[in-house]
Scaffold this active site. Sequence first.
Site, PDB file in Angstrom:
ATOM      1  N   GLU A  22      14.820  59.214  41.365  1.00 26.60           N
ATOM      2  CA  GLU A  22      13.529  58.836  40.754  1.00 26.60           C
ATOM      3  C   GLU A  22      12.494  58.447  41.821  1.00 26.60           C
ATOM      4  O   GLU A  22      12.813  58.263  42.998  1.00 26.60           O
ATOM      5  CB  GLU A  22      13.731  57.667  39.787  1.00 26.60           C
ATOM      6  N   LYS A 156      18.855  45.478  36.068  1.00 30.71           N
ATOM      7  CA  LYS A 156      18.282  44.494  36.994  1.00 30.71           C
ATOM      8  C   LYS A 156      18.536  43.088  36.472  1.00 30.71           C
ATOM      9  O   LYS A 156      18.378  42.828  35.283  1.00 30.71           O
ATOM     10  CB  LYS A 156      16.787  44.739  37.153  1.00 30.71           C
TER      11      LYS A 156
HETATM   12  N1  PSU Z   1      15.664  50.455  40.538  1.00 37.79           N
HETATM   13  C1  PSU Z   1      15.233  49.769  41.646  1.00 37.79           C
HETATM   14  N2  PSU Z   1      13.894  49.492  41.739  1.00 37.79           N
HETATM   15  C2  PSU Z   1      12.997  49.897  40.771  1.00 37.79           C
HETATM   16  C3  PSU Z   1      13.473  50.619  39.620  1.00 37.79           C
HETATM   17  C4  PSU Z   1      14.813  50.865  39.570  1.00 37.79           C
HETATM   18  O1  PSU Z   1      16.043  49.407  42.517  1.00 37.79           O
HETATM   19  O2  PSU Z   1      11.803  49.635  40.908  1.00 37.79           O
HETATM   20  C5  PSU Z   1      12.480  51.073  38.550  1.00 37.79           C
HETATM   21  C6  PSU Z   1      13.065  52.241  37.728  1.00 37.79           C
HETATM   22  O3  PSU Z   1      12.187  53.330  37.844  1.00 37.79           O
HETATM   23  C7  PSU Z   1      13.137  51.730  36.308  1.00 37.79           C
HETATM   24  C8  PSU Z   1      11.976  50.788  36.269  1.00 37.79           C
HETATM   25  O4  PSU Z   1      13.050  52.770  35.364  1.00 37.79           O
HETATM   26  O5  PSU Z   1      12.126  50.097  37.525  1.00 37.79           O
HETATM   27  C9  PSU Z   1      12.028  49.884  35.052  1.00 37.79           C
HETATM   28  O6  PSU Z   1      10.745  49.499  34.717  1.00 37.79           O
HETATM   29  P1  PSU Z   1      10.441  48.774  33.293  1.00 37.79           P
HETATM   30  O7  PSU Z   1      11.280  47.524  33.312  1.00 37.79           O
HETATM   31  O8  PSU Z   1       8.961  48.491  33.331  1.00 37.79           O
HETATM   32  O9  PSU Z   1      10.827  49.739  32.221  1.00 37.79           O
END
Ligand code: PSU
Length: 309
Positions: A22, A156
């Site tokens: 990604e 996360k």
């Molecule tokens: N993994 C990481 N750092 C990131 C992300 C994933 O180590 O920044 C990103 C991914 O693209 C994931 C996004 O889809 O964070 C999630 O964002 P949100 O919580 O706004 O959906």
Amino acid sequence: MISIAPEVASALEGKTGVVALESTVIAHGLPSPHNLETAAGCESAVRAAGAVPATIGLIDGCPVVGLNSDQIRAIAGRSDVAKVNLANLAQIIAAGGWGATTVAATLHLTQTARIRVFATGGIGGVHRGAGESFDISSDLTALASYPVVTVCAGAKSILDLPKTLEALETLGVPVVGYQTSELPAFYSRSSGLKLDLRADHPVEIVRLALTHWGMGFRSSILLVVPVPEEDEIPYAEISDTIDESLKMATDRSISGKALTPFLLAQIAERTAGRSLRANIALLKNNARVAGEIARVMADEEKIRPTSEV
Ligand code: PSU
Ligand code: MN
């Protein structure tokens, strides 16, 4: 409507393993210059495992599967790169804009390109306080919809992990511990949350995935891989920092798309870069594991094609 790099197209045709990567982590997840170094490091890790990397993003409204290094540099450096999920993917394409794809949008394009393995850092999920805010990442919707082995280090740890796990179960997404029986918590190897499914070798994942899709299921297999031990921050050591960062976000009314990038940056600052090192290490490690899985999957594909999944 989508451009597939020649190397990726010929790998798919010749049944060599391909791993999708990604780009939100490049544009919005990691600070410069670590973002570029890590993007290159993840691609190298996939190659070292014997597979071909395909980093995904939107260039001038065109979804590109297999960005070249100039395109990755532009995504890392420009200030007009949108964070793209399922809800705004079509809009950014129609407007001819630049976009960094989250897990959700990357999974959509991964399926469009018929790639079956994808690596990221930590997936999005159910945010803490979601009972009030309703903030649940569209990553979960995408995981429920696209047949891809998605390799991550858990959700996360800024999220509500028990609720994220419940949501994944509701959506029918198998969550498989890689050489662990516990859900890893991104920066930390353990969360205290037990998993029903475990695999210790790439072959087991590939067999599970092919059986799952062979039965007509369309969801991802979510493979959760603990951060390497030497880069781990035990949860007890980082939980206060996460709580303080969450409080700061609330005080400043930071919500929606800006929340995850804000929290990751806050935590990196408050741990003097230690969380950043963990994040980078887990990204590269996940890319390596995904590369190994993609290679096994490609061999298996010669016998049982997944192209019609
Ligand atoms: N993994 C990481 N750092 C990131 C992300 C994933 O180590 O920044 C990103 C991914 O693209 C994931 C996004 O889809 O964070 C999630 O964002 P949100 O919580 O706004 O959906
Ligand atoms: Mn959100």
